[in-house]
Design a protein around this motif. Sequence first.
Motif, PDB file in Angstrom:
ATOM      1  N   SER A   1       0.843  -1.195   0.000  1.00 40.21           N
ATOM      2  CA  SER A   1       0.000   0.000   0.000  1.00 40.21           C
ATOM      3  C   SER A   1       0.878   1.245   0.000  1.00 40.21           C
ATOM      4  O   SER A   1       2.089   1.165   0.204  1.00 40.21           O
ATOM      5  N   GLY A   2       0.239   2.388  -0.210  1.00 40.97           N
ATOM      6  CA  GLY A   2       0.958   3.659  -0.179  1.00 40.97           C
ATOM      7  C   GLY A   2       1.319   4.158  -1.568  1.00 40.97           C
ATOM      8  O   GLY A   2       1.379   3.386  -2.531  1.00 40.97           O
ATOM      9  N   ASP A   3       1.557   5.465  -1.656  1.00 34.36           N
ATOM     10  CA  ASP A   3       1.934   6.073  -2.927  1.00 34.36           C
ATOM     11  C   ASP A   3       3.305   5.602  -3.383  1.00 34.36           C
ATOM     12  O   ASP A   3       4.187   5.297  -2.568  1.00 34.36           O
TER      13      ASP A   3
ATOM     14  N   PRO B   1       0.948   0.019 -10.124  1.00 30.02           N
ATOM     15  CA  PRO B   1      -0.494   0.288 -10.098  1.00 30.02           C
ATOM     16  C   PRO B   1      -0.769   1.785 -10.279  1.00 30.02           C
ATOM     17  O   PRO B   1      -0.355   2.604  -9.458  1.00 30.02           O
ATOM     18  N   ARG B   2      -1.437   2.136 -11.368  1.00 23.03           N
ATOM     19  CA  ARG B   2      -1.594   3.537 -11.756  1.00 23.03           C
ATOM     20  C   ARG B   2      -2.197   4.384 -10.639  1.00 23.03           C
ATOM     21  O   ARG B   2      -1.811   5.540 -10.447  1.00 23.03           O
ATOM     22  N   GLU B   3      -3.157   3.833  -9.895  1.00 22.45           N
ATOM     23  CA  GLU B   3      -3.844   4.627  -8.881  1.00 22.45           C
ATOM     24  C   GLU B   3      -2.938   5.003  -7.712  1.00 22.45           C
ATOM     25  O   GLU B   3      -3.258   5.905  -6.936  1.00 22.45           O
ATOM     26  N   ARG B   4      -1.796   4.356  -7.598  1.00 20.75           N
ATOM     27  CA  ARG B   4      -0.873   4.656  -6.502  1.00 20.75           C
ATOM     28  C   ARG B   4       0.311   5.517  -6.943  1.00 20.75           C
ATOM     29  O   ARG B   4       1.086   5.980  -6.105  1.00 20.75           O
ATOM     30  N   VAL B   5       0.442   5.741  -8.234  1.00 19.42           N
ATOM     31  CA  VAL B   5       1.620   6.422  -8.763  1.00 19.42           C
ATOM     32  C   VAL B   5       1.447   7.942  -8.730  1.00 19.42           C
ATOM     33  O   VAL B   5       0.393   8.467  -9.087  1.00 19.42           O
TER      34      VAL B   5
ATOM     35  N   TYR C   1      -2.424   9.598 -15.153  1.00 24.92           N
ATOM     36  CA  TYR C   1      -1.529   9.571 -13.991  1.00 24.92           C
ATOM     37  C   TYR C   1      -1.555  10.919 -13.261  1.00 24.92           C
ATOM     38  O   TYR C   1      -1.658  11.974 -13.901  1.00 24.92           O
ATOM     39  N   ARG C   2      -1.465  10.875 -11.951  1.00 28.64           N
ATOM     40  CA  ARG C   2      -1.301  12.097 -11.180  1.00 28.64           C
ATOM     41  C   ARG C   2       0.122  12.602 -11.412  1.00 28.64           C
ATOM     42  O   ARG C   2       1.091  11.907 -11.110  1.00 28.64           O
ATOM     43  N   THR C   3       0.246  13.799 -11.957  1.00 28.35           N
ATOM     44  CA  THR C   3       1.539  14.307 -12.403  1.00 28.35           C
ATOM     45  C   THR C   3       1.737  15.724 -11.911  1.00 28.35           C
ATOM     46  O   THR C   3       0.817  16.543 -11.943  1.00 28.35           O
TER      47      THR C   3
END
Length: 331
Positions: free
Chosen positions: A17-19, A35-39, A57-59
């Motif tokens: 778990s975790g970013d 895993p895209r949701e954690r990146v 992706y969160r960028t």
Amino acid sequence: MSASRLTIALDGALPASGDILVVGARSGDDLSVLPRERVRIVQGFRPDHDAWEARGYRTTPDCGGLPEAAAAVVFLPRARGAARDAVAMAAAHVMPGGPVWIDGQKTDGIDTMLKDIRARAPASPPIAKAHGKIFGFDRPADEVFADWRASDLSPARGFVTRPGVFSAEAVDRGSALLAATLPARLGRRVADFGAGWGWLSAQILARAEIETLDLIEADHLALACARRNVTDPRAAFHWADATNFRPAALYDAIVTNPPFHTGRAAEPALGLAFIAAAADRLAPSATLWLVANRHLPYEGALSQRFREVEEVGGDNGFKVLRAARVSRRLG
């Protein structure tokens, strides 16, 4: 398609778990193992930033304000100071004991980085593939990489840069030749395409007739330096790819020292894209001022888009070109 070094190294090795902080990934890098949701991707080069963002992706362009991550991956940049800064930044944003992986090409210093990290923290045996390597280490409890964080450089009096920015240690010779060739009058509305850390823009702003100067730069760190270096209120700063930037109105002049590589190999297509963009953003009677390495074949492209093209300066290594009166506009 064969597995990337990252896929081989991280398969089954990720925290549950975790970013996962990813620093410096270019748009063509393989992140499929993550895993895209954690990146959370940190990428300051606008085209790559936008490409990752478009994929969901969160960028972000820098690490400011990011929460602590469970793990990090660093794609090594070529400049040694920038590479050390990226490692130190990633380690500082990972929880103590969390894994940090370093991926890079041999030509970009991955072997030296492995040696330097092993002098400070235990590192895993590297996995070698496709002329590069990847290895990992667990973030130490102490800030053993704190002294690797980048500090200001002073390439010219009154200017600051940071490692990894183009021509970070001195004024680029092409820019100096271009500045010396520019006429006393450029027009009221001017742009610097690929403004870097702002030295050329500062020379342009010595002209009182200029009402606005747009500094357009794709490197977020370079633009941050330009904001510190150019304090003239006529300057406006745009973190953008000059090839697709859309100004509010057409320019009277565009000045540019366009990039011609993203890696080690020359890519004349980058300069050609700058020329095409400039032609589409200049007023009909406006002028493009461009400096380029003498071997780059820009005259043909300029002649296709402008009625007047001439070499007006330079030296054995560089040529300064003037192109005026747009004849062909695409967008």
